[in-house]
Design an enzyme around this catalytic site. Structure first.
Site, PDB file in Angstrom:
ATOM      1  N   LYS A  69       0.840  -1.201   0.000  1.00  0.00           N
ATOM      2  CA  LYS A  69       0.000   0.000   0.000  1.00  0.00           C
ATOM      3  C   LYS A  69       0.876   1.253   0.000  1.00  0.00           C
ATOM      4  O   LYS A  69       0.604   2.220  -0.713  1.00  0.00           O
ATOM      5  CB  LYS A  69      -0.940  -0.016   1.224  1.00  0.00           C
ATOM      6  N   GLN A  72      -4.732  -1.468   9.899  1.00  0.00           N
ATOM      7  CA  GLN A  72      -4.508  -2.776   9.273  1.00  0.00           C
ATOM      8  C   GLN A  72      -5.011  -3.886  10.206  1.00  0.00           C
ATOM      9  O   GLN A  72      -4.593  -3.968  11.363  1.00  0.00           O
ATOM     10  CB  GLN A  72      -3.001  -2.959   8.974  1.00  0.00           C
ATOM     11  N   ASP A  97     -11.086   2.957   4.318  1.00  0.00           N
ATOM     12  CA  ASP A  97     -11.318   1.510   4.237  1.00  0.00           C
ATOM     13  C   ASP A  97     -12.815   1.182   4.270  1.00  0.00           C
ATOM     14  O   ASP A  97     -13.208   0.042   4.011  1.00  0.00           O
ATOM     15  CB  ASP A  97     -10.626   0.808   5.413  1.00  0.00           C
TER      16      ASP A  97
END
Ligand code: NAD
Length: 281
Positions: free
Chosen positions: A52, A96, A119
């Protein structure tokens, strides 16, 4: 059979984003910023975060990774999220997953500012998605929809079978399909007869984490297959679908690697650029 080439589409999207990021800098003096919170030393999480970060750099997005030990406490992570919420140069915040057991994942996701929730895991954005309203959409299912659109696959009226019902993959995938007019079955670990559901489907989307879960006898002739699973088998990445065995039976299929994975990262970049535009332009 045609391959749904997520790698090629993600490269095209990244090229477009690079131009958009350059114009944001030139016309608004805005550089989109993404903060990633990485807890512990799980190799898969580290690899995803590194991919990422590299992708951000390639398109000109500023990114910072807050790395923390697996022993970190809930309040300490919360403090970092609050700092990122208050940092005007940060447009997207990504926690994450998975997080260690001592941490309450749901309440941390709820602590992320909704306008920076790139997200799409905040309950507000999840609620918006279920209602078919605007908001950030989780990157993996969003990437699947973009990939289908690129190949002019309209799911309206199709029978869709989503296998896997997690909050980050299966449930948002099912909502997007439903919002697009598909008739959706959602299967999971307790589904009694998985094959009965997949056999009835025009499009099967699988995100479980079990190699060879989907075999040719479970698919109707000409089905569209989207393989979201990522598994490491003898040092090779494979999906949840027996690719070689099903490929002659299906009309379209995503490869692993090179299908949904790169699209997930492209959507994260896209959501971050959208967040920057909405917040600062
Ligand atoms: P998860 O463990 O949270 O959820 C797995 C789901 O599969 C659950 O709903 C469970 O009930 C269901 N399931 C388990 N065994 C089953 C079976 N035998 N039959 C039917 N359903 C079954 O996992 P997750 O985080 O949703 O990830 C799923 C897979 O997708 C993993 O392989 C993961 O690596 C992959 N993934 C890929 C991307 C990407 O970008 N391509 C992104 C996220 C996750």
């Amino acid at each position: 059979m045609q391959i749904l080439d997520g790698k090629a589409l993600s490269n095209k999207i990244k090229d477009e984003l690079k131009i958009e990021v350059e114009s944001l800098k030139k016309n608004h003096d805005v550089v989109p910023g993404l903060a990633v919170i990485l807890v512990g030393a799980d190799p898969a999480s580290q690899a995803y975060v590194s991919m990422k970060s590299k992708a951000c750099k390639a398109v000109g997005i500023y990114s910072i990774v807050h790395e923390m030990p697996s022993t970190i406490s809930h309040p300490e992570i919360l403090e970092i999220i609050k700092m990122m919420n208050n940092n005007n140069y940060i447009d997207g915040i990504l926690v994450q997953l998975p997080l260690p057991d001592q941490v309450d994942t749901i309440s941390l996701l709820e602590a992320v500012d909704v306008s920076k929730d790139v997200d799409g895991f905040h309950p507000y954005n999840m609620g918006q998605l279920v209602q078919g309203l605007d908001g950030f959409v989780p990157c993996t299912p969003l990437g699947v929809m973009e990939l289908l659109a690129e190949y002019n696959i309209d799911v309206k009226g199709l029978n869709a079978c989503v296998v896997g019902a997690s909050n980050i993959v299966g449930k948002p995938m099912a909502s997007l399909l439903l919002n697009a007019g598909a008739t959706v079955d959602i299967c999971h670990i307790f589904t009694k007869d998985l094959k009965a559901h997949t056999l009835n489907a025009d499009i099967v989307l699988v995100g479980v984490g079990k190699p060879d879960l989907i075999t040719p006898d479970m698919l109707k002739e000409g089905a569209i297959v989207v393989d979201i699973g990522i598994n490491k088998v003898e040092n090779k990445l494979v999906g949840d679908v027996s690719f070689d065995a099903v490929k002659e039976k299906v009309s379209y299929i995503t490869p692993v690697p090179g299908g949904v994975g790169p699209m997930t990262i492209a959507m994260l970049l896209k959501n971050t650029v959208e967040a920057a535009k909405a917040r600062r332009c």
